[in-house]
Design a protein around this motif. Structure first.
Motif, PDB file in Angstrom:
ATOM      1  N   ALA A 107      20.127 -15.528  19.113  1.00  0.00           N
ATOM      2  CA  ALA A 107      19.483 -15.650  17.802  1.00  0.00           C
ATOM      3  C   ALA A 107      19.696 -17.058  17.283  1.00  0.00           C
ATOM      4  O   ALA A 107      20.680 -17.726  17.623  1.00  0.00           O
ATOM      5  CB  ALA A 107      20.055 -14.632  16.832  1.00  0.00           C
ATOM      6  N   GLY A 128      20.153 -18.451  13.679  1.00  0.00           N
ATOM      7  CA  GLY A 128      20.303 -18.009  12.302  1.00  0.00           C
ATOM      8  C   GLY A 128      20.014 -16.525  12.194  1.00  0.00           C
ATOM      9  O   GLY A 128      20.549 -15.715  12.948  1.00  0.00           O
ATOM     10  N   SER A 129      19.122 -16.161  11.295  1.00  0.00           N
ATOM     11  CA  SER A 129      18.788 -14.752  11.099  1.00  0.00           C
ATOM     12  C   SER A 129      17.656 -14.282  12.012  1.00  0.00           C
ATOM     13  O   SER A 129      17.311 -13.104  12.019  1.00  0.00           O
ATOM     14  CB  SER A 129      18.381 -14.512   9.637  1.00  0.00           C
ATOM     15  OG  SER A 129      17.233 -15.290   9.310  1.00  0.00           O
ATOM     16  N   GLU A 130      17.087 -15.195  12.790  1.00  0.00           N
ATOM     17  CA  GLU A 130      15.945 -14.851  13.642  1.00  0.00           C
ATOM     18  C   GLU A 130      16.422 -14.519  15.054  1.00  0.00           C
ATOM     19  O   GLU A 130      16.986 -15.360  15.751  1.00  0.00           O
ATOM     20  CB  GLU A 130      14.953 -16.012  13.691  1.00  0.00           C
ATOM     21  CG  GLU A 130      13.729 -15.707  14.534  1.00  0.00           C
ATOM     22  CD  GLU A 130      12.777 -16.890  14.611  1.00  0.00           C
ATOM     23  OE1 GLU A 130      11.828 -16.826  15.410  1.00  0.00           O
ATOM     24  OE2 GLU A 130      13.002 -17.880  13.892  1.00  0.00           O
ATOM     25  N   THR A 131      16.189 -13.286  15.481  1.00  0.00           N
ATOM     26  CA  THR A 131      16.545 -12.861  16.837  1.00  0.00           C
ATOM     27  C   THR A 131      15.474 -13.339  17.807  1.00  0.00           C
ATOM     28  O   THR A 131      14.288 -13.050  17.636  1.00  0.00           O
ATOM     29  CB  THR A 131      16.662 -11.330  16.915  1.00  0.00           C
ATOM     30  OG1 THR A 131      17.701 -10.903  16.035  1.00  0.00           O
ATOM     31  CG2 THR A 131      16.990 -10.886  18.333  1.00  0.00           C
ATOM     32  N   GLU A 181      17.066  -9.753  22.689  1.00  0.00           N
ATOM     33  CA  GLU A 181      18.218  -8.886  22.482  1.00  0.00           C
ATOM     34  C   GLU A 181      18.424  -7.972  23.679  1.00  0.00           C
ATOM     35  O   GLU A 181      17.487  -7.327  24.168  1.00  0.00           O
ATOM     36  CB  GLU A 181      18.001  -8.047  21.217  1.00  0.00           C
ATOM     37  CG  GLU A 181      19.218  -7.242  20.793  1.00  0.00           C
ATOM     38  CD  GLU A 181      19.005  -6.566  19.452  1.00  0.00           C
ATOM     39  OE1 GLU A 181      19.999  -6.177  18.827  1.00  0.00           O
ATOM     40  OE2 GLU A 181      17.822  -6.434  19.042  1.00  0.00           O
ATOM     41  N   ASP A 228      24.484 -15.573  22.604  1.00  0.00           N
ATOM     42  CA  ASP A 228      25.347 -14.956  21.604  1.00  0.00           C
ATOM     43  C   ASP A 228      26.089 -13.738  22.148  1.00  0.00           C
ATOM     44  O   ASP A 228      27.122 -13.335  21.609  1.00  0.00           O
ATOM     45  CB  ASP A 228      24.522 -14.533  20.384  1.00  0.00           C
ATOM     46  CG  ASP A 228      23.855 -15.720  19.714  1.00  0.00           C
ATOM     47  OD1 ASP A 228      24.443 -16.811  19.737  1.00  0.00           O
ATOM     48  OD2 ASP A 228      22.743 -15.556  19.177  1.00  0.00           O
TER      49      ASP A 228
END
Length: 647
Positions: free
Chosen positions: A12, A14-17, A20, A56
């Motif tokens: 990711a 920041g807040s953008e994935t 996953e 991550d």
């Protein structure tokens, strides 16, 4: 068996994935294509695999001592030469060589030192495994195969074109014969001939390959499986790109049907519960409520946002849309092409192909009125409204915002501009970005939008699919098929040329030659001419088998008689022009011979290294070797004919 294993990888910003819990395995001998929309995270995933980007979560496991080669989309070589770049690619081998030399020197002093002897044996084994004893021959084969003469090796990379820099980068990735190749858009800036050479090379490559590409023809020719990265999740399919599209469509349709059926079942159950929850069937209603609570709800299939892309249906033009007579073009003192004549009629869908640097884009500049020819004339037919798409996007204004560009060029208000831009995926703050700061794909979309707003009835398109993802390319093709007008397109996208073109104009030996069919027809017919000896490699001999009679056009299609004649009937070599032409042909053929010899040596080395028990692989390699040896013999024959004339 060597492998790269990816388990539950997540990334990711920041807040953008980006993606996953991605899981897949690349085994030795597999060729996987990684596909997805622009911005889906494909390049980010590749950078994680080679350690340039930190994931991550999750893990990446590479078999011990397996080597990995990586081709980036863009690289800055600075002032380094090809020789220096390739030398750097062998840095570990050179370091091993130095260490071997040092151990060998010490052994001359203490020849019975068992520790030194063991050390030397271990170093030598690794040196041999990494190709230390053949790296010079391997380097020569790869560079010749990618079209570099030895005279090019000491030129700084800054002097090379974008396509040549891509080939230098390819050489760096291929020359080490790594166990795995990770390739990010390997066909960018390559012409069709060089792309086909790369396809042949990679088909015979015995290691594992993971490649990102928007070239559907390339993916079809190479891949044994497809990894589809969409909405942050990865789905794996067996087969090439065409098989993937069929399987994905079937899977998507099945998922949508299952979701709709479940929604119908839920609605019916909820209606039953509402009707009978307080009546005589209350017990049954409570049972259904319990089952409904336990039901695993299917996710609604996500439909990716697409462009609202269509040309206004073309209105009529004169029968003769565009006539070019005896066109010539120059860059400074260098002649790009000469005496080229073309006729484009109403409804024609023409593809123009040829090597990089041959003059295709220059020809379109002239046809579109953006540049003047050195000689010759262009006549535009009545009622023709030309729309021109330049691969350099020369009509975009870098200092304007996206919103201002549309408002100014289209003459519309802000609300209408917002609506128009939304259909081309420019939304929110995107519309306030400066045009000069857009990515290649975003600039391409904006240029296409402005072209649509002109409402042309004749299109001149220069590499319109560059920087576009596959889904957008397919939407553009659908729009062109529905357009109903006339268009001329320069493209290296063979899939597009197969789907759209009904005539091919091929730049060959300084002239333009017409083939009445699509790209596959051109390839088949040209090979037929080579096989039957009616055309020598690199030659553009006239033949009625591939072109409409000149009388039907009222002007010749290929009007360079000297370039169109065979070696034995061309311009007399006693004239200065004839001698210069022959020398040029000899130089071109020597380059082709060097490339073909390198390819023959490559197949021979692969046969020698192949598993003797793998009969299928050996048969395929032997067939490829025989075909390349036949091509090499054709090159030799043509060279001898030209050399005899020159003497």
């Amino acid at each position: 068996m060597a492998s790269i294993r990816v388990t539950d990888l997540s990334k990711a910003f920041g807040s953008e994935t980006v993606f996953e819990k991605i899981t897949f395995t690349l085994n030795e001998g597999e060729r996987l294509g990684l596909v997805g929309r622009n911005g889906a995270g494909k390049s980010t995933l590749l950078r994680c695999l080679i350690g340039e980007e930190e994931a991550d979560g999750g893990s990446i496991t590479v078999t011990d001592q397996a080597t990995v080669g990586y081709l980036r989309q863009q690289i800055d070589f600075g002032a380094a030469t090809i020789r220096e770049e390739i030398h750097a690619a062998w840095a570990d081998v050179h370091a091993l060589q130095a260490e071997l030399d040092e151990v060998r020197r010490r052994l001359t002093q203490t020849p019975h030192d068992e520790l030194l002897l063991a050390r030397y044996a271990k170093l030598e084994e690794r040196f041999e495994r990494l190709g230390g004893y053949e790296y010079e021959a391997m380097t020569r084969r790869i560079l010749h195969g990618l079209g570099f003469s030895e005279a090019d090796w000491d030129r700084p990379a800054t002097e090379f074109s974008g396509g040549q820099k891509t080939r230098v980068n390819l050489a760096r990735a291929l020359v080490r014969r790594p166990d795995f190749l990770i390739l990010d858009e390997p066909t960018n800036h390559l012409d069709i001939a060089m792309t086909e050479w790369l396809e042949d090379y990679l088909r015979s490559y015995r290691g594992g390959i993971l490649l990102v590409s928007h070239d559907r023809y390339f993916l079809d020719a190479l891949t044994t499986g497809i990894l589809d990265l969409s909405q942050g999740h990865l789905t794996q399919y067996r087969g090439n790109y065409t098989e993937f599209t069929e399987k994905k469509a079937a899977r998507t349709a099945a998922a949508r049907k299952a979701y709709e059926q479940q929604q119908e079942e839920i609605a019916a159950t909820e209606e039953y519960i509402r009707r009978y929850k307080a009546g005589i069937k209350a017990k049954q209603a409570r049972g259904r409520q319990s089952r409904l609570s336990r039901m695993e709800r299917l996710q609604k299939p996500v439909t990716e946002t697409t462009l609202a892309f269509h040309f206004r249906p073309a209105t009529g033009t004169a029968e003769r849309v565009l006539t070019a007579k005896e066109l010539s073009a120059k860059y400074g003192e260098r002649e790009v092409f000469r005496d080229v004549s073309l006729l484009i009629r109403q409804g024609d869908t023409v593809g123009i192909i040829g090597p990089n640097g041959i003059g295709k884009s220059t020809l379109l500049h002239i046809l579109a009125g953006e540049a003047a020819p050195a000689a010759g004339t262009v006549q535009i037919g009545n009622r023709v409204r030309l729309g021109y798409y330049s691969q350099e996007h020369i009509r975009l204004h870098n200092e304007r915002t996206v919103l201002a560009e549309v408002m100014y060029e289209y003459g519309c208000g802000e609300d209408e501009a917002w609506q128009i831009l939304g259909g081309f995926l420019f939304r929110g703050d995107d519309v306030y970005r400066e045009v000069g700061r857009l990515s290649g794909g975003e600039r391409a979309r904006l240029a296409l939008l402005l072209l649509l707003l002109e409402e042309p009835n004749v299109l001149i398109l220069d590499e319109p699919t560059n920087h576009l993802d596959i889904a957008t390319r397919e939407m553009m093709e659908d729009a062109l098929l529905a357009f109903g007008g006339t268009y001329v397109v320069v493209s290296h996208d063979r899939y597009l040329l197969d789907r759209l073109a009904t005539r091919i104009f091929s730049f060959e030996d300084g002239t333009v030659r017409e083939y009445l069919g699509n790209y596959s027809y051109w390839k088949e017919k040209r090979q037929e001419l080579l096989d039957t000896g009616r055309l020598q490699p690199g030659e553009a001999a006239e033949t009625e088998a591939v072109r409409r009679p000149a009388a039907e056009h009222n002007l010749p299609v290929a009007t360079n008689p000297a370039a169109a004649l065979s070696p034995r009937t061309g311009t007399p070599p006693s004239t200065p022009a004839g001698s210069e032409r022959l020398r040029r042909k000899l130089a071109e053929l020597e380059q082709e011979i060097a490339r073909s010899e390198a390819t023959v040596q490559m197949y021979q080395a692969q046969i020698a290294a192949a598993d003797p028990s793998d009969a299928t692989a050996l048969t395929e390699l032997a067939a490829a070797l025989a075909a390349e040896e036949a091509h090499l013999q054709q090159h030799y024959t043509a060279w001898e004919a030209y050399a005899e004339q020159l003497e």
